[in-house]
Design an enzyme around this catalytic site. Structure first.
Site, mmCIF file in Angstrom:
data_model
loop_
_atom_site.group_PDB
_atom_site.id
_atom_site.type_symbol
_atom_site.label_atom_id
_atom_site.label_comp_id
_atom_site.label_asym_id
_atom_site.label_seq_id
_atom_site.Cartn_x
_atom_site.Cartn_y
_atom_site.Cartn_z
ATOM 1 N N ALA A 1 25.389 -26.534 -5.982
ATOM 2 C CA ALA A 1 24.518 -25.830 -5.104
ATOM 3 C C ALA A 1 23.096 -25.654 -5.836
ATOM 4 O O ALA A 1 22.622 -25.031 -6.516
ATOM 5 C CB ALA A 1 25.067 -24.433 -5.100
ATOM 6 N N GLY B 1 18.079 -18.961 -9.842
ATOM 7 C CA GLY B 1 19.424 -19.668 -9.641
ATOM 8 C C GLY B 1 20.301 -19.100 -8.600
ATOM 9 O O GLY B 1 19.581 -18.350 -7.694
ATOM 10 N N ASN B 2 21.395 -19.293 -8.733
ATOM 11 C CA ASN B 2 22.530 -18.717 -7.664
ATOM 12 C C ASN B 2 23.663 -18.634 -8.053
ATOM 13 O O ASN B 2 24.073 -19.028 -9.330
ATOM 14 C CB ASN B 2 22.557 -19.946 -6.423
ATOM 15 N N TYR B 3 24.544 -18.054 -7.485
ATOM 16 C CA TYR B 3 25.979 -17.566 -7.879
ATOM 17 C C TYR B 3 27.089 -18.750 -8.060
ATOM 18 O O TYR B 3 28.008 -18.317 -8.040
ATOM 19 C CB TYR B 3 26.426 -16.304 -6.939
#
Ligand code: CTP
Length: 221
Positions: A97, A29-31
């Site tokens: 994102a 995943g990402n932030y």
């Protein structure tokens, strides 16, 4: 802001990160918090638009009753749901994102730790914004984001034309309070007439207002 124009419009906003599963308990995943996309959805709805907010996992909440929240987890789900809503959307803003790569194989069982080195093969995900650009019809407005570390303007301009966008929002990495996990953002708009607008660091809500104002200007032309 002359918002009368948005009262008859339908909008689609993508927001948040995507989670790409590795096995039943792990993902890539990402932030991304989802804040930018949620703010854009709120401002569009506050100005009368009917909004579908297509979001990956996010702790943000929707306030305006004119926003229909659609939750997804993976880039593939976001793409499939996005395709359901895109053709009837007058205004589409892709602020999510989305993961650029996902594990080629998803293990159905939890992967055990065995070897010292463990390698995961990744495969490119579908570029949702690019797919929207391919099928965009006259009168539909499409807005994308770009995050660049070098040749910012040139790369953003290339993305604008390659993805068939009306304008692109370039996120600046030159400010420590901008971007992921922050309440503020510093952006530059580039449109198809090569008109460049640079903004100061401001709250994501204020950035959302600038984005919606630019959308209204384009829609009124
Ligand atoms: N985007 C998307 N689907 C993807 C990847 C990106 O819809 N699979 C959209 C994002 O929502 C955003 C823009 O594309 O509007 C961001 O693109 P960015 O990540 O900056 O660049 P890429 O086009 O992925 O190219 P690169 O990573 O090579 O810079």
């Amino acid at each position: 802001m002359d918002s009368a124009l948005l009262k008859t419009k339908t909008a689609l906003v993508t927001a948040g990160p995507t989670y790409e599963p590795i096995d039943p308990v792990r993902f890539i995943g990402n932030y991304s918090s989802g804040k930018m996309g949620f703010s854009i959805a709120e401002v569009l709805a506050e100005n009368g638009a009917n909004v579908v907010l297509l979001t990956g996992p996010s702790n943000e909440t929707v306030k305006n009753p004119n926003i229909q929240r659609v939750d997804v987890t993976t880039s593939e789900d976001m793409y499939k749901k996005g395709m359901e809503y895109f053709s009837t959307s007058d205004i589409t803003v892709c602020a999510a994102a989305v993961a650029d790569y996902k594990p080629t194989q998803v293990s159905s069982e939890k992967i055990k730790k065995e070897d010292e080195v463990f390698t995961i093969e990744l495969t490119k995900t579908i570029d949702i914004l690019n797919e929207f650009g391919k099928i965009k019809k006259k009168g539909q407005i499409l807005v994308g984001f770009a995050l660049e570390t070098n040749n910012e303007l040139e790369n953003a301009k290339a993305k604008l034309s390659k993805k068939n966008l009306d304008f692109i929002v370039l996120n600046s990495l030159n400010d420590e309070n901008a971007g992921f996990q922050h309440d503020t953002n510093k952006v530059t708009f580039i449109d198809i007439n090569n008109d460049i607008q640079r903004f100061e660091l401001k709250s994501k809500k204020e950035v959302a207002k600038d984005i919606v104002e630019k959308i209204i200007t384009i829609a009124s032309d």
